[in-house]
Design a protein around this motif. Structure first.
Motif, PDB file in Angstrom:
ATOM      1  N   MET A 514       0.708  -1.174   0.010  1.00 42.61           N
ATOM      2  CA  MET A 514       0.074  -0.071  -0.016  1.00 42.61           C
ATOM      3  C   MET A 514       0.789   1.204  -0.035  1.00 42.61           C
ATOM      4  O   MET A 514       0.665   2.189  -0.524  1.00 42.61           O
ATOM      5  N   GLN A 515       1.975   1.392   0.922  1.00 44.54           N
ATOM      6  CA  GLN A 515       2.550   2.552   1.086  1.00 44.54           C
ATOM      7  C   GLN A 515       3.267   3.211  -0.128  1.00 44.54           C
ATOM      8  O   GLN A 515       3.070   4.582  -0.557  1.00 44.54           O
ATOM      9  N   PRO A 516       4.082   2.403  -1.114  1.00 48.84           N
ATOM     10  CA  PRO A 516       4.636   2.903  -2.292  1.00 48.84           C
ATOM     11  C   PRO A 516       3.746   3.576  -3.264  1.00 48.84           C
ATOM     12  O   PRO A 516       3.973   4.626  -3.859  1.00 48.84           O
ATOM     13  N   LEU A 517       2.193   2.947  -3.183  1.00 45.76           N
ATOM     14  CA  LEU A 517       1.459   3.253  -4.152  1.00 45.76           C
ATOM     15  C   LEU A 517       1.058   4.751  -3.448  1.00 45.76           C
ATOM     16  O   LEU A 517       0.552   5.585  -4.175  1.00 45.76           O
ATOM     17  N   VAL A 518       0.559   4.773  -2.274  1.00 39.76           N
ATOM     18  CA  VAL A 518       0.378   6.145  -1.488  1.00 39.76           C
ATOM     19  C   VAL A 518       1.343   7.339  -1.851  1.00 39.76           C
ATOM     20  O   VAL A 518       1.106   8.377  -2.274  1.00 39.76           O
ATOM     21  N   ASP A 519       2.651   7.026  -1.731  1.00 38.39           N
ATOM     22  CA  ASP A 519       3.634   7.699  -2.112  1.00 38.39           C
ATOM     23  C   ASP A 519       3.735   8.409  -3.313  1.00 38.39           C
ATOM     24  O   ASP A 519       3.784   9.601  -3.613  1.00 38.39           O
ATOM     25  N   GLU A 520       3.569   7.276  -4.523  1.00 37.29           N
ATOM     26  CA  GLU A 520       3.475   7.922  -5.881  1.00 37.29           C
ATOM     27  C   GLU A 520       2.390   8.634  -5.963  1.00 37.29           C
ATOM     28  O   GLU A 520       2.567   9.785  -6.774  1.00 37.29           O
ATOM     29  N   VAL A 531      -7.324  14.099  -4.175  1.00 33.57           N
ATOM     30  CA  VAL A 531      -6.456  12.889  -4.132  1.00 33.57           C
ATOM     31  C   VAL A 531      -5.945  12.892  -2.580  1.00 33.57           C
ATOM     32  O   VAL A 531      -5.943  11.769  -2.008  1.00 33.57           O
ATOM     33  N   ALA A 532      -5.586  13.829  -2.142  1.00 37.53           N
ATOM     34  CA  ALA A 532      -5.241  13.857  -0.635  1.00 37.53           C
ATOM     35  C   ALA A 532      -6.249  13.674   0.141  1.00 37.53           C
ATOM     36  O   ALA A 532      -6.108  13.092   0.903  1.00 37.53           O
ATOM     37  N   GLY A 533      -7.409  14.097  -0.099  1.00 41.69           N
ATOM     38  CA  GLY A 533      -8.558  13.825   0.788  1.00 41.69           C
ATOM     39  C   GLY A 533      -8.866  12.308   0.800  1.00 41.69           C
ATOM     40  O   GLY A 533      -9.166  11.664   1.749  1.00 41.69           O
ATOM     41  N   LEU A 534      -8.877  11.577  -0.433  1.00 39.16           N
ATOM     42  CA  LEU A 534      -9.305  10.402  -0.551  1.00 39.16           C
ATOM     43  C   LEU A 534      -8.060   9.555   0.104  1.00 39.16           C
ATOM     44  O   LEU A 534      -8.560   8.272   0.986  1.00 39.16           O
ATOM     45  N   MET A 535      -6.884   9.745   0.145  1.00 42.32           N
ATOM     46  CA  MET A 535      -5.778   9.167   0.828  1.00 42.32           C
ATOM     47  C   MET A 535      -6.053   9.194   2.326  1.00 42.32           C
ATOM     48  O   MET A 535      -6.195   8.074   2.856  1.00 42.32           O
ATOM     49  N   TRP A 536      -6.527  10.294   3.074  1.00 42.32           N
ATOM     50  CA  TRP A 536      -6.539  10.471   4.320  1.00 42.32           C
ATOM     51  C   TRP A 536      -7.848   9.556   4.430  1.00 42.32           C
ATOM     52  O   TRP A 536      -7.991   8.898   5.789  1.00 42.32           O
ATOM     53  N   GLY A 537      -9.041   9.604   3.739  1.00 46.54           N
ATOM     54  CA  GLY A 537      -9.963   8.840   4.285  1.00 46.54           C
ATOM     55  C   GLY A 537     -10.096   7.394   3.904  1.00 46.54           C
ATOM     56  O   GLY A 537     -10.451   6.528   4.781  1.00 46.54           O
ATOM     57  N   LEU A 538      -9.540   6.890   2.838  1.00 51.13           N
ATOM     58  CA  LEU A 538      -9.408   5.373   2.724  1.00 51.13           C
ATOM     59  C   LEU A 538      -8.189   4.980   3.227  1.00 51.13           C
ATOM     60  O   LEU A 538      -8.179   3.710   3.509  1.00 51.13           O
TER      61      LEU A 538
END
Length: 778
Positions: A514-520, A531-538
């Motif tokens: 998960m984390q490398p995909l989040v970083d990219e 994008v940032a909001g969806l990251m914090w939510g999901l």
């Protein structure tokens, strides 16, 4: 053929059974190419070449690939295979020799077949009379001889028409001509077609363009551009792009080259190829200035580039081109260009979060476009009106999208019809209806070569699977969208697709993936708050809740909301509703949170809508309004009827408040929720449900014996149900048989097998069966 005759004799005696192999499909051809090249992927142009020239024959696939590699047109650069230079089919030596031998056996008839090859693989035999000077009887006799020699076959698509047996057969025949002979025959054929069909209807235009190019005729550029524009009209973007590229290559004066570049820029824009379109557009604008082109024409190019940049969320680039387009429209006194500019302005306003301005501009464009009879702009305006309406009510948005689709269909605007169908599919997604419209739109977009649209649809399909907790399917769909987003530099789409992929991996316990995909995603998103909001939510808050860390989850959801408040046009993502629910459960002014989510328009999305109803139930129950709490709870269940995991997850949160406040039937909600969480191996949620059942005074459900799952499987996160499926796989049962044995649906069994494959790091069913035998399955 003696071998075929022998097989037929043996089959007639029933001494052997004959297996008649069908041709490979284009998809099968692509798979074979990947296997031959030992590659994870093959360039699209290579797939297209194989689909057109190999005719589904495995031998031809191998030979064409070998020829492309030997010619240096297909190279392995250490990262993967790529096309270098001009890619064209290389006729295998074996095919060339076979065709030469059969042509030699035809005598004078061979000359007629060689002439036919100039007309293409499929040809109108009546043209051969004029081109060869022979009678119809002589031509038909020659064609019959070619058929007997297995060089020709009847064209299955047109009654009475003829074609070469294989594309490579025709190429082998054609290469017997000297360049001067080929040019002379092509010129005669072009003149004959122009005389017989002056308007060049249907396929005649494509054929005339190819012949003009071979003949070196000055009409080639214009004919190729016309051929490409007809391809654009029917949505065949790849064919159109090929024609425009050829037109630019054969153009013999600056004006013709500018015409070809203009057409190619339009084709690239429609295909969503952002960087190539913008780069070519700048070259085109300089060329038009050098030719002293009228302001209207230059302004139209700027408007097109503004639209391309806006679609890619490059607002500064879009506004620069839009400003230039508007100035040139005013200079030209053009009635159409201002409306085109206003459509782009509406897109920019919407992207920047000014929904009121976007809606006003779109309504103004719709009025002008209907008055001026501009169906393309009518569709664009309706699509933008739908986008703006979507935040307050899906019914009005769907109405606008359906009207846009109807206008597009009536005027033959295939790509706009695809976009309208796709937007109807987004309404399906928001209301969690089956993704039928999305799948239809994807099929049409793929056949048209609209890669950016295909990627957008894949992103939405990935989200649909994600919210149905079908995580492996979500990873597959989001992965396809991410791949295209990287290739076409669609940063906003890439960011959201990567977050969907990451969230699905996180739910499956693969936080390392998960984390490398989040970083990219965060690297490419820039200042994209969606994008940032969806990251914090999901990828943060939802996983914190699965880990039963509600305080951390609320902090993460607060961060998400702070981001989303900066852009009112942010998509109606479900974590907004989850924020309201957690606020209510934590007794942090849940009613105000629900009001904010409803005012944002996010509650138009079914999952968000359900979360808000549950939050309102918690607030009402805490205030002693138990009847209102029950009504809201039932409304939440109705909204999440088809979203099983999220319904049970909400029940776990609501039950805690209901037990404390003395309303509802928390024990009845928690039993099924516990079973659901056991199914997904979410042990902390299971423990929470058991604890709450104890507080509710309910009998405790029997634990699923974890001892029944071997340690080697438990260490990999394999659940009890997955272990049962694995054990039955080891017994050699089919999916259908496993489903029947365990009282599951075959689709659920497929999901369990996909999960097992991922958790055991295996690739095939055979490997999984062998693993089951080694571990004893369940």
């Amino acid at each position: 053929n003696p071998a075929v005759d022998l097989v037929n004799v043996l089959a007639a005696r029933r001494a052997v059974s004959v297996a008649r192999l069908g041709r490979l499909t284009p998809a099968d051809t692509g798979e074979m190419a990947r296997a031959c090249l030992a590659a994870t992927d093959v360039p699209e142009s290579v797939k297209a070449l194989l689909a057109e020239s190999a005719d589904g024959v495995p031998f031809f696939v191998e030979e064409l690939l070998a020829g492309a590699v030997q010619a240096g047109a297909l190279v392995d650069d250490g990262v993967g295979w790529s096309v270098s230079g001009h890619l064209e089919p290389q006729v295998p030596r074996t095919v060339a020799d076979s065709v030469a031998h059969r042509l030699a056996s035809l005598g004078d008839a061979a000359r007629i077949l060689v002439t036919a090859a100039v007309l293409g693989r499929r040809f109108d035999w009546t043209l051969l009379c004029d081109l060869t000077g022979e009678s119809a009887e002589v031509v038909l006799d020659a064609l019959r001889a070619g058929t007997d020699a297995q060089l020709l076959v009847a064209d299955p698509t047109r009654l009475g028409a003829v074609q070469f047996r294989h594309a490579l057969t025709r190429d082998a025949v054609l290469r017997r001509l000297l360049p001067a002979q080929l040019s002379e025959l092509a010129q005669r054929a072009l003149d004959a077609i122009a005389g017989a069909h002056p308007d060049l209807p249907g396929e005649w235009c494509d054929l005339a363009a190819r012949l003009a190019e071979r003949a070196g005729d000055r009409r080639a550029t214009g004919l190729l551009i016309e051929s490409g524009r007809r391809s654009l009209a029917r949505g065949a973007l790849t064919s159109a792009e090929d024609a425009f590229v050829q037109a630019r290559q054969v153009a013999d004066d600056p004006a013709s080259e500018a015409d070809a570049m203009d057409a190619l820029c339009e084709g690239l824009a429609l295909a969503g190829k952002v960087d190539p379109a913008l780069e070519l557009g700048e070259v085109l604008i300089n060329a038009l200035h050098a030719l002293s082109a009228p302001p209207r024409r230059v302004g139209a190019v700027h408007a097109r580039l503004a639209g391309v940049a806006a679609a890619a969320t490059r607002w500064d680039v879009a506004e620069r081109h839009l400003t230039l387009a508007s100035a040139l429209a005013e200079e030209a006194g053009d009635p159409d260009l201002p409306a085109q500019a206003d459509v782009i302005a509406a897109q920019i306003a919407y992207g920047r979060g000014d929904l009121e301005q976007a809606g006003a501009l779109a309504r103004s464009v719709l009025s002008d476009a209907e008055r001026l009879g501009l169906p393309e702009l009518v569709c664009e305006a309706l699509l933008m009106i739908g986008h703006c309406a979507r935040t307050t009510g899906v019914a009005r948005a769907e109405q606008a999208y359906l009207k846009a689709g109807s206008v597009a269909a009536r005027h033959g605007l295939e790509l706009l019809r695809v976009r309208a169908l796709f937007e109807v599919g987004t309404i399906d997604f928001m209301t969690m209806r089956p993704p039928d419209h999305l799948n239809q739109a994807r099929e049409l977009a793929a056949s048209a070569g609209a890669l950016a649209t295909v990627a957008q649809i894949d992103m939405h399909l990935g989200a649909w699977f994600c919210y149905h907790f079908d995580n492996e399917q979500a990873i597959a769909a989001c992965g396809r969208a991410s791949e295209t987003g990287r290739r076409l530099h669609l940063h906003g789409l890439l960011g959201i697709s990567l977050i969907g992929e990451a969230a699905a991996h996180g739910r499956l316990g693969r936080r390392d993936r998960m984390q490398p995909l989040v970083d990219e995603a965060m690297a490419v998103a820039g200042d994209d708050v969606a994008v940032a909001g969806l990251m914090w939510g999901l990828c943060r808050a939802e996983l914190s809740l699965i880990d039963e860390n509600r305080r951390r989850a609320l902090r993460e959801l607060d961060t998400m909301m702070d981001l989303l408040r900066t852009n009112p046009a942010s998509p109606p993502m479900p974590p907004r509703g989850l924020w309201a629910l957690v606020c209510a459960v934590e007794d942090r002014d849940g009613e105000a949170a629900c009001a904010e989510v409803r005012a944002s328009g996010a509650a138009a999305q079914s999952l968000t809508h359900g979360f808000v109803h549950y939050a309102e139930a918690v607030s009402a129950g805490r205030a002693g309004r138990h009847e209102a709490a029950w009504t809201s709870f039932v409304a939440g269940d109705e909204a999440l009827e088809n979203l099983t995991w999220y319904r049970h997850f909400s029940h776990r949160l609501v039950a805690e408040a209901a037990i404390a406040d003395g309303w509802g039937e928390p024990a009845a909600w928690l039993g099924p929720a516990l079973a659901q969480f056991e199914e997904h191996g979410q042990h902390k949620l299971v423990a929470a449900c058991r604890s709450l059942l104890g507080k509710a005074g309910a009998p405790m459900p029997r634990r699923r014996a974890s001892s029944g799952v071997p340690l080697v499987l438990r260490e990999r996160g394999v659940t009890g149900r997955e272990a049962e499926v694995l054990a039955l796989l080891g017994e050699g049962l089919s999916n259908k048989e496993i489903a029947s044995r365990l009282f599951l649906s075959p689709r659920t069994v497929e999901r369990h097998i996909a999960n097992l494959t991922a958790k055991t790091d295996l690739r095939t069913r055979t490997e999984l069966v062998a693993f089951a035998a080694r571990t004893g399955g369940g």
